[in-house]
Write a protein that holds these residues in place. Structure first.
Motif, mmCIF file in Angstrom:
data_model
loop_
_atom_site.group_PDB
_atom_site.id
_atom_site.type_symbol
_atom_site.label_atom_id
_atom_site.label_comp_id
_atom_site.label_asym_id
_atom_site.label_seq_id
_atom_site.Cartn_x
_atom_site.Cartn_y
_atom_site.Cartn_z
ATOM 1 N N VAL A 141 0.806 -1.335 -0.068
ATOM 2 C CA VAL A 141 -0.092 0.136 0.106
ATOM 3 C C VAL A 141 0.809 1.194 -0.031
ATOM 4 C CG1 VAL A 141 -1.721 1.357 1.312
ATOM 5 C CG2 VAL A 141 -1.849 -1.263 1.031
ATOM 6 N N ALA A 142 2.018 1.425 0.897
ATOM 7 C CA ALA A 142 2.839 2.474 0.940
ATOM 8 C C ALA A 142 3.422 2.659 -0.242
ATOM 9 C CB ALA A 142 3.731 2.131 2.135
ATOM 10 N N TYR A 143 4.011 1.709 -1.043
ATOM 11 C CA TYR A 143 4.607 1.875 -2.409
ATOM 12 C C TYR A 143 3.780 2.488 -3.301
ATOM 13 C CZ TYR A 143 6.109 0.497 -7.039
ATOM 14 O OH TYR A 143 6.438 0.698 -8.348
ATOM 15 N N HIS A 144 2.289 2.076 -3.500
ATOM 16 C CA HIS A 144 1.528 2.678 -4.289
ATOM 17 C C HIS A 144 1.088 4.146 -3.916
ATOM 18 C CE1 HIS A 144 1.032 -0.561 -7.190
ATOM 19 N NE2 HIS A 144 0.951 -1.366 -6.173
ATOM 20 N N LEU A 145 0.742 4.569 -2.712
ATOM 21 C CA LEU A 145 0.661 5.749 -2.298
ATOM 22 C C LEU A 145 1.765 6.578 -2.765
ATOM 23 C CD1 LEU A 145 -0.802 5.071 1.084
ATOM 24 C CD2 LEU A 145 -2.023 5.959 -0.773
ATOM 25 N N GLY A 146 3.089 6.148 -2.727
ATOM 26 C CA GLY A 146 4.262 6.883 -2.977
ATOM 27 C C GLY A 146 3.991 7.105 -4.463
ATOM 28 N N ARG A 147 3.647 6.333 -5.285
ATOM 29 C CA ARG A 147 3.520 6.308 -6.742
ATOM 30 C C ARG A 147 2.487 7.508 -7.175
ATOM 31 N NH1 ARG A 147 5.281 2.183 -10.090
ATOM 32 N NH2 ARG A 147 4.326 3.304 -11.699
ATOM 33 N N PHE A 148 1.325 7.663 -6.431
ATOM 34 C CA PHE A 148 0.571 8.612 -6.370
ATOM 35 C C PHE A 148 0.953 9.966 -5.916
ATOM 36 C CE2 PHE A 148 -2.698 5.076 -6.327
ATOM 37 C CZ PHE A 148 -3.083 5.042 -7.841
ATOM 38 N N GLY A 149 1.984 9.879 -5.609
ATOM 39 C CA GLY A 149 2.727 11.417 -5.145
ATOM 40 C C GLY A 149 2.868 11.707 -3.525
ATOM 41 N N LEU A 150 2.346 10.799 -2.740
ATOM 42 C CA LEU A 150 2.254 11.013 -1.418
ATOM 43 C C LEU A 150 3.644 10.642 -0.605
ATOM 44 C CD1 LEU A 150 -0.845 11.218 -1.953
ATOM 45 C CD2 LEU A 150 -1.214 9.725 0.081
ATOM 46 N N ALA A 151 3.847 11.159 0.266
ATOM 47 C CA ALA A 151 5.576 11.029 0.808
ATOM 48 C C ALA A 151 5.101 10.495 2.162
ATOM 49 C CB ALA A 151 6.186 12.417 0.783
ATOM 50 N N SER A 152 5.875 9.592 2.543
ATOM 51 C CA SER A 152 5.803 8.980 4.038
ATOM 52 C C SER A 152 6.359 9.819 4.875
ATOM 53 C CB SER A 152 6.647 7.686 4.140
ATOM 54 O OG SER A 152 6.492 7.057 5.330
ATOM 55 N N GLY A 153 5.664 10.286 6.153
ATOM 56 C CA GLY A 153 6.174 11.118 7.153
ATOM 57 C C GLY A 153 5.504 12.387 7.093
ATOM 58 N N ARG A 154 5.391 12.750 5.690
ATOM 59 C CA ARG A 154 4.284 14.032 5.442
ATOM 60 C C ARG A 154 2.635 13.807 5.146
ATOM 61 N NH1 ARG A 154 5.362 16.582 0.028
ATOM 62 N NH2 ARG A 154 3.856 15.157 -0.688
ATOM 63 N N ASP A 155 2.500 12.666 4.245
ATOM 64 C CA ASP A 155 1.092 12.519 3.970
ATOM 65 C C ASP A 155 0.463 11.097 4.526
ATOM 66 O OD1 ASP A 155 0.926 14.699 2.265
ATOM 67 O OD2 ASP A 155 2.411 13.485 0.773
ATOM 68 N N PHE A 156 1.670 10.356 5.032
ATOM 69 C CA PHE A 156 1.196 9.099 5.449
ATOM 70 C C PHE A 156 2.156 8.523 6.492
ATOM 71 C CE2 PHE A 156 3.019 7.644 1.868
ATOM 72 C CZ PHE A 156 3.828 6.486 2.169
ATOM 73 N N VAL A 157 1.879 7.847 7.424
ATOM 74 C CA VAL A 157 3.167 7.286 8.391
ATOM 75 C C VAL A 157 2.557 5.755 8.712
ATOM 76 C CG1 VAL A 157 1.467 7.778 10.607
ATOM 77 C CG2 VAL A 157 4.034 7.675 10.676
ATOM 78 N N ILE A 158 3.687 5.003 8.750
ATOM 79 C CA ILE A 158 3.747 3.486 8.710
ATOM 80 C C ILE A 158 4.197 3.361 10.230
ATOM 81 C CG2 ILE A 158 4.453 1.309 8.116
ATOM 82 C CD1 ILE A 158 5.291 2.910 5.538
ATOM 83 N N PHE A 159 3.392 2.631 11.104
ATOM 84 C CA PHE A 159 3.568 2.286 12.430
ATOM 85 C C PHE A 159 3.809 0.804 12.434
ATOM 86 C CE2 PHE A 159 0.799 5.764 14.114
ATOM 87 C CZ PHE A 159 1.973 6.723 14.396
ATOM 88 N N ASP A 160 4.796 0.131 13.020
ATOM 89 C CA ASP A 160 5.123 -1.372 13.146
ATOM 90 C C ASP A 160 5.810 -1.634 14.436
ATOM 91 O OD1 ASP A 160 5.486 -3.914 11.337
ATOM 92 O OD2 ASP A 160 7.237 -3.679 12.395
ATOM 93 N N ARG A 161 5.184 -2.646 14.796
ATOM 94 C CA ARG A 161 5.635 -2.985 16.311
ATOM 95 C C ARG A 161 7.137 -3.741 16.419
ATOM 96 N NH1 ARG A 161 1.031 -7.355 17.902
ATOM 97 N NH2 ARG A 161 1.471 -8.958 16.453
ATOM 98 N N GLY A 162 7.497 -4.337 15.176
ATOM 99 C CA GLY A 162 8.839 -5.380 15.268
ATOM 100 C C GLY A 162 9.951 -4.523 15.211
ATOM 101 N N ALA A 163 11.128 -5.109 15.777
ATOM 102 C CA ALA A 163 12.226 -4.213 15.938
ATOM 103 C C ALA A 163 12.924 -4.185 14.722
ATOM 104 C CB ALA A 163 13.177 -5.313 16.824
#
Length: 361
Positions: A21-43
């Protein structure tokens, strides 16, 4: 908040579904940290694969599909090193993918709950570094998968067993079971893998499965059977029912290693026992098998506890989901749920969900 700000989209989980999902949002021009954020509990990167046991190799479980855009890095799981632990390969590839596409995954962080605040959603997180925080968002993509919700069925007497009981998620190394009398429960690839790995190490092995094993004599999943299994998942998701397992619709492909196990009489499953005794299990005919260990390779359920405040669950036991979108709350997307829960459908789902997210922003 994330750095004191609200963010339009929150993605929970950075396994295959979340990264797609994050990859395709990036293809649509969205930037991680600005337009979306990904939370993950893994180390680390790798999703659930980082927690798999050391001996598991690529090709010994369901196929791992390439992430969209992975070829841009010159990588593919088709040509990956099969002599290395699968968890190491997947973690390395996913880490490089995150770095290449600047996805800035926030980890390790646990999403404790998601709830309403007017028209917005609030994602409450907990981490050792920042404690408890809240992030306000318009749209949520839940890509938590199933690894955090192991399923162990109830059987009479299970609490009286004096030996060791563990689920697939707790399996680490065959050496732990040297000289032990082991009962393996389950009809999927994990159960079969444990039996093959423990053969010659455990003192005895007994295999119990709820339904007869459907062997498919091809080393790869039959596309027609795979599509039928995905359709079963999709029907259940759209009706809000509990989801059936993928393997129940596809059968188990017979590799050379599995065929050798069948030929020597190792891979012969007994119908499920009726009860657990303090020192073993009891079968329907009244006979017993002594055991020191029971391995419950009985699968997982979707990890959705953090969404409970939203009241999404249907009376039939599941969430009503179509094309990755909750039909109960259009702000919620479920990546890796139902027909997307295996690698069969996860890659396409990332593009479908990203398009729907963009339409709502």
């Amino acid at each position: 908040m994330v750095d004191g700000r609200a963010v339009p989209v929150v993605i929970i989980g950075s396994g295959q579904a979340g990264l797609s999902v994050a990859y395709h949002l990036g293809r649509f021009g969205l930037a991680s940290g600005r337009d979306f954020v990904i939370f993950d509990r893994g180390a680390d990167a790798g999703g659930a694969w980082q927690h798999r046991w050391e001996s598991l190799r690529l090709g010994e479980a369901h196929r791992v599909n390439d992430l969209p855009g992975l070829a841009e890095l010159g990588l593919s799981f088709e040509s990956a090193d099969r002599s290395r632990p699968a968890r190491d390969v997947v973690t390395e590839y996913y880490r490089r993918f995150e770095e290449h596409f600047d996805l800035r995954v926030v980890r390790p962080i646990t999403v404790a709950s998601v709830f309403d605040r007017g028209a917005d959603l609030v994602v409450r997180t907990e981490s050792a570094e920042h404690g408890q925080r809240e992030t306000v968002t318009r749209l949520l993509v839940n890509a938590t998968g199933t690894w955090g919700a192991p399923f162990v069925p109830y059987y009479p007497g299970a609490g009286s067993f004096t030996g060791r009981q563990l689920h697939t998620s707790g399996y680490r190394d065959a050496a732990e079971f040297a000289g032990r009398r082991v009962v393996v429960v389950g009809g999927g690839t994990s159960a079969i893998g444990f039996l093959l790995e423990l053969d010659g190490i455990a003192a005895s092995l007994t295999w119990a499965a709820r339904r007869p094993i459907e062997w498919v004599h091809t080393e790869r999943l039959d596309p027609e059977g795979a599509l039928a299994a995905v359709a079963m998942q999709d029907d259940a998701a759209r009706a809000g029912r509990a989801l059936p397992s993928i393997v129940s619709g596809t059968g188990v492909p017979v590799s050379r290693r599995i065929q050798a196990g069948i030929d020597r009489g190792l891979l012969v499953a007994r119908p499920m026992f009726t009860a657990v005794e303090p020192t073993g299990v009891r079968w329907s005919d009244g006979s017993t098998t002594s055991a020191d260990t029971i391995i419950w390779a009985t699968g997982f359920r979707p990890e959705l506890r953090h969404l409970a405040p939203l009241g999404l669950r249907d009376r039939s036991g599941g969430l009503i989901v179509g094309s990755g979108s909750s039909w109960t709350d259009p702000r919620i997307f479920l990546a890796g749920y139902g027909p997307q829960a295996s690698t069969i459908g996860a890659r396409r789902a990332g593009r479908v969900i990203a398009r729907q997210v963009m339409a709502l922003l």
